[in-house]
Design a protein around this motif. Sequence first.
Motif, PDB file in Angstrom:
ATOM      1  N   VAL A  47       0.837  -1.196   0.000  1.00  0.00           N
ATOM      2  CA  VAL A  47       0.000   0.000   0.000  1.00  0.00           C
ATOM      3  C   VAL A  47       0.875   1.250   0.000  1.00  0.00           C
ATOM      4  CG1 VAL A  47      -1.772   1.271   1.287  1.00  0.00           C
ATOM      5  CG2 VAL A  47      -1.800  -1.233   1.251  1.00  0.00           C
ATOM      6  N   ARG A  48       0.479   2.267  -0.760  1.00  0.00           N
ATOM      7  CA  ARG A  48       1.148   3.558  -0.699  1.00  0.00           C
ATOM      8  C   ARG A  48       0.643   4.313   0.528  1.00  0.00           C
ATOM      9  NH1 ARG A  48      -0.307   8.934  -4.113  1.00  0.00           N
ATOM     10  NH2 ARG A  48       1.133  10.336  -3.054  1.00  0.00           N
ATOM     11  N   VAL A  49       1.552   4.710   1.411  1.00  0.00           N
ATOM     12  CA  VAL A  49       1.179   5.296   2.694  1.00  0.00           C
ATOM     13  C   VAL A  49       1.736   6.710   2.818  1.00  0.00           C
ATOM     14  CG1 VAL A  49       1.339   5.065   5.209  1.00  0.00           C
ATOM     15  CG2 VAL A  49       1.141   3.014   3.776  1.00  0.00           C
ATOM     16  N   VAL A  50       0.881   7.622   3.281  1.00  0.00           N
ATOM     17  CA  VAL A  50       1.319   8.943   3.714  1.00  0.00           C
ATOM     18  C   VAL A  50       1.147   8.981   5.223  1.00  0.00           C
ATOM     19  CG1 VAL A  50       0.926  11.426   3.623  1.00  0.00           C
ATOM     20  CG2 VAL A  50       0.670  10.048   1.552  1.00  0.00           C
ATOM     21  N   ALA A  51       2.268   9.117   5.947  1.00  0.00           N
ATOM     22  CA  ALA A  51       2.239   9.097   7.408  1.00  0.00           C
ATOM     23  C   ALA A  51       2.264  10.526   7.933  1.00  0.00           C
ATOM     24  CB  ALA A  51       3.427   8.305   7.952  1.00  0.00           C
ATOM     25  N   LEU A  52       1.231  10.891   8.668  1.00  0.00           N
ATOM     26  CA  LEU A  52       1.120  12.233   9.232  1.00  0.00           C
ATOM     27  C   LEU A  52       1.379  12.131  10.736  1.00  0.00           C
ATOM     28  CD1 LEU A  52       0.361  15.167   8.454  1.00  0.00           C
ATOM     29  CD2 LEU A  52      -1.990  14.615   9.110  1.00  0.00           C
ATOM     30  N   GLU A  53       2.574  12.562  11.150  1.00  0.00           N
ATOM     31  CA  GLU A  53       3.005  12.391  12.555  1.00  0.00           C
ATOM     32  C   GLU A  53       3.189  13.753  13.224  1.00  0.00           C
ATOM     33  OE1 GLU A  53       3.529  11.436  15.955  1.00  0.00           O
ATOM     34  OE2 GLU A  53       3.416   9.629  14.684  1.00  0.00           O
ATOM     35  N   SER A  54       2.583  13.902  14.409  1.00  0.00           N
ATOM     36  CA  SER A  54       2.643  15.181  15.127  1.00  0.00           C
ATOM     37  C   SER A  54       3.693  15.200  16.230  1.00  0.00           C
ATOM     38  CB  SER A  54       1.273  15.493  15.732  1.00  0.00           C
ATOM     39  OG  SER A  54       0.892  14.482  16.656  1.00  0.00           O
ATOM     40  N   ASN A  55       4.242  14.037  16.565  1.00  0.00           N
ATOM     41  CA  ASN A  55       5.259  13.945  17.621  1.00  0.00           C
ATOM     42  C   ASN A  55       6.644  13.874  16.972  1.00  0.00           C
ATOM     43  OD1 ASN A  55       6.986  13.234  19.742  1.00  0.00           O
ATOM     44  ND2 ASN A  55       5.396  12.042  20.788  1.00  0.00           N
ATOM     45  N   SER A  56       7.430  14.928  17.166  1.00  0.00           N
ATOM     46  CA  SER A  56       8.734  15.002  16.500  1.00  0.00           C
ATOM     47  C   SER A  56       9.682  13.900  16.947  1.00  0.00           C
ATOM     48  CB  SER A  56       9.374  16.367  16.749  1.00  0.00           C
ATOM     49  OG  SER A  56       9.500  16.619  18.138  1.00  0.00           O
ATOM     50  N   ALA A  57       9.428  13.284  18.097  1.00  0.00           N
ATOM     51  CA  ALA A  57      10.302  12.214  18.579  1.00  0.00           C
ATOM     52  C   ALA A  57      10.240  10.982  17.684  1.00  0.00           C
ATOM     53  CB  ALA A  57       9.919  11.838  20.020  1.00  0.00           C
ATOM     54  N   PHE A  58       9.121  10.786  16.996  1.00  0.00           N
ATOM     55  CA  PHE A  58       8.963   9.614  16.126  1.00  0.00           C
ATOM     56  C   PHE A  58       9.420   9.878  14.694  1.00  0.00           C
ATOM     57  CE2 PHE A  58       5.524   8.620  19.284  1.00  0.00           C
ATOM     58  CZ  PHE A  58       6.091   7.461  19.781  1.00  0.00           C
ATOM     59  N   LEU A  59       9.662  11.124  14.351  1.00  0.00           N
ATOM     60  CA  LEU A  59       9.954  11.459  12.958  1.00  0.00           C
ATOM     61  C   LEU A  59      11.245  10.841  12.419  1.00  0.00           C
ATOM     62  CD1 LEU A  59       8.807  15.196  12.757  1.00  0.00           C
ATOM     63  CD2 LEU A  59       7.724  13.195  11.723  1.00  0.00           C
ATOM     64  N   PRO A  60      12.381  10.848  13.173  1.00  0.00           N
ATOM     65  CA  PRO A  60      13.628  10.302  12.601  1.00  0.00           C
ATOM     66  C   PRO A  60      13.500   8.871  12.105  1.00  0.00           C
ATOM     67  CG  PRO A  60      14.109  11.571  14.567  1.00  0.00           C
ATOM     68  CD  PRO A  60      12.619  11.463  14.501  1.00  0.00           C
ATOM     69  N   ASN A  61      12.867   7.985  12.888  1.00  0.00           N
ATOM     70  CA  ASN A  61      12.725   6.591  12.472  1.00  0.00           C
ATOM     71  C   ASN A  61      11.808   6.463  11.256  1.00  0.00           C
ATOM     72  OD1 ASN A  61      14.427   5.548  14.432  1.00  0.00           O
ATOM     73  ND2 ASN A  61      12.780   5.173  15.895  1.00  0.00           N
ATOM     74  N   LEU A  62      10.737   7.247  11.256  1.00  0.00           N
ATOM     75  CA  LEU A  62       9.821   7.206  10.119  1.00  0.00           C
ATOM     76  C   LEU A  62      10.490   7.732   8.854  1.00  0.00           C
ATOM     77  CD1 LEU A  62       6.539   8.477  11.846  1.00  0.00           C
ATOM     78  CD2 LEU A  62       6.959   6.163  10.985  1.00  0.00           C
ATOM     79  N   GLN A  63      11.272   8.799   8.991  1.00  0.00           N
ATOM     80  CA  GLN A  63      11.965   9.364   7.832  1.00  0.00           C
ATOM     81  C   GLN A  63      13.052   8.437   7.321  1.00  0.00           C
ATOM     82  OE1 GLN A  63      13.036  13.051   9.695  1.00  0.00           O
ATOM     83  NE2 GLN A  63      11.235  14.152   8.945  1.00  0.00           N
ATOM     84  N   SER A  64      13.678   7.708   8.240  1.00  0.00           N
ATOM     85  CA  SER A  64      14.667   6.712   7.820  1.00  0.00           C
ATOM     86  C   SER A  64      14.000   5.608   7.003  1.00  0.00           C
ATOM     87  CB  SER A  64      15.358   6.123   9.051  1.00  0.00           C
ATOM     88  OG  SER A  64      16.259   5.099   8.677  1.00  0.00           O
ATOM     89  N   LEU A  65      12.809   5.202   7.454  1.00  0.00           N
ATOM     90  CA  LEU A  65      12.056   4.192   6.707  1.00  0.00           C
ATOM     91  C   LEU A  65      11.646   4.744   5.347  1.00  0.00           C
ATOM     92  CD1 LEU A  65      10.668   1.409   6.675  1.00  0.00           C
ATOM     93  CD2 LEU A  65       8.698   2.472   7.810  1.00  0.00           C
ATOM     94  N   GLU A  66      11.258   5.999   5.304  1.00  0.00           N
ATOM     95  CA  GLU A  66      10.869   6.652   4.056  1.00  0.00           C
ATOM     96  C   GLU A  66      12.033   6.654   3.060  1.00  0.00           C
ATOM     97  OE1 GLU A  66       9.166  11.027   2.573  1.00  0.00           O
ATOM     98  OE2 GLU A  66      10.183  10.822   4.502  1.00  0.00           O
ATOM     99  N   ASN A  67      13.232   6.955   3.531  1.00  0.00           N
ATOM    100  CA  ASN A  67      14.411   7.040   2.652  1.00  0.00           C
ATOM    101  C   ASN A  67      14.847   5.683   2.120  1.00  0.00           C
ATOM    102  OD1 ASN A  67      14.513   9.814   3.045  1.00  0.00           O
ATOM    103  ND2 ASN A  67      15.886   9.658   4.810  1.00  0.00           N
ATOM    104  N   SER A  68      14.442   4.619   2.827  1.00  0.00           N
ATOM    105  CA  SER A  68      14.839   3.277   2.397  1.00  0.00           C
ATOM    106  C   SER A  68      13.908   2.710   1.330  1.00  0.00           C
ATOM    107  CB  SER A  68      14.862   2.325   3.599  1.00  0.00           C
ATOM    108  OG  SER A  68      13.545   2.098   4.097  1.00  0.00           O
ATOM    109  N   LEU A  69      12.820   3.428   1.046  1.00  0.00           N
ATOM    110  CA  LEU A  69      11.832   2.954   0.085  1.00  0.00           C
ATOM    111  C   LEU A  69      11.840   3.848  -1.149  1.00  0.00           C
ATOM    112  CD1 LEU A  69       8.969   2.315   2.659  1.00  0.00           C
ATOM    113  CD2 LEU A  69      10.405   0.583   1.568  1.00  0.00           C
ATOM    114  N   ASP A  70      11.195   3.358  -2.197  1.00  0.00           N
ATOM    115  CA  ASP A  70      11.191   4.089  -3.467  1.00  0.00           C
ATOM    116  C   ASP A  70       9.851   4.784  -3.664  1.00  0.00           C
ATOM    117  OD1 ASP A  70      11.912   5.058  -5.918  1.00  0.00           O
ATOM    118  OD2 ASP A  70      11.504   3.183  -6.990  1.00  0.00           O
TER     119      ASP A  70
END
Length: 326
Positions: A47-70
């Motif tokens: 599934v194509r996912v857009v993750a909307l996160e309001s807690n900045s503490a979770f952003l680094p891991n999510l962004q790392s996952l984002e960068n690993s995908l196409d």
Amino acid sequence: RFIACPQLARTVQRCLQDGARPGPQPVLLECAPGPGILTRTLLNAGVRVVALESNSAFLPNLQSLENSLDGQLKVIYGDFFRLDPLASGTLKPPAMCSDKLFETMGVAAVPWRADVPVKMFGFLPQKKERNTLWRLLFALYECNSIYRYGRVELNIFISEKEYKVLTARPGDARAYQALTVLWQVGCEIQLLHMEPWSSFITNLKNGGLAVPKSMWLPNDHLCLVRLTPRQNLFTGGLKPTNSSTFIFMVKQCLAKPKSRITDRLNSWSLDSSDKLLKELEIPKNAQARNLYPEDYRRLFEALHNSSMFTETWFHDDVLESIRNIN
């Protein structure tokens, strides 16, 4: 914040697949993904996912996952439940405008009767659950905020007590409310899953579960509920431009659930209320809590078509109520 167990994530994945249709699939907007347990499950399902996160503490891991995908995952810093705040001026993140969100997602507005353009998955904020349901309801009927882009489908976890309200039947003295009527008229409501509160991290400092208390309705579970706006919502006399009047009418009628509908109509100085109810095949002695949601819609459309509202002080009350809400 609630963090779902992996088993529940698989349940959500199955629900998503059950609702899939042939052709291009809607964008999946995941709200408050946290550590990304559900996010990874959905990504693994393709599934194509857009993750909307309001807690900045979770952003680094999510962004790392984002960068690993196409391009399969897009991470945005924002809060779904702080979209389009009424306050004027520059918005401070994570508050944001729905226009900006949908532009970033790459989603364009579609006609109301088109297929669902976006599916949202998330948890309703427990402390503001009722207020959030009302805010979403006004946006739905007025085609504002996310609903400017079409029939956005909500897949949300809500408390069992609020689920009971949304799906109550006429005559239920405790659960049948204005919120019931308006959501049932506006959306198809489907229960996808019920999960005990113990499956979530909701512990208080004293070790107990932070479960909202309920005196009259059961509240032992969180319920995953699908709210799909009806394609035919605006095909009759009900329109986004007069929907505030409909909402106000329903709220006024059910403010005193045991009152007779004919008495409520007479209080608005409406002539021939008995004749109108007879034409709609509504018993003149019917109580407000005994009318079906569709009865309220038919009553509103009959009144609106006859211009009765604009000829009474009811219309002025509606305008004053809208001003107070805004």
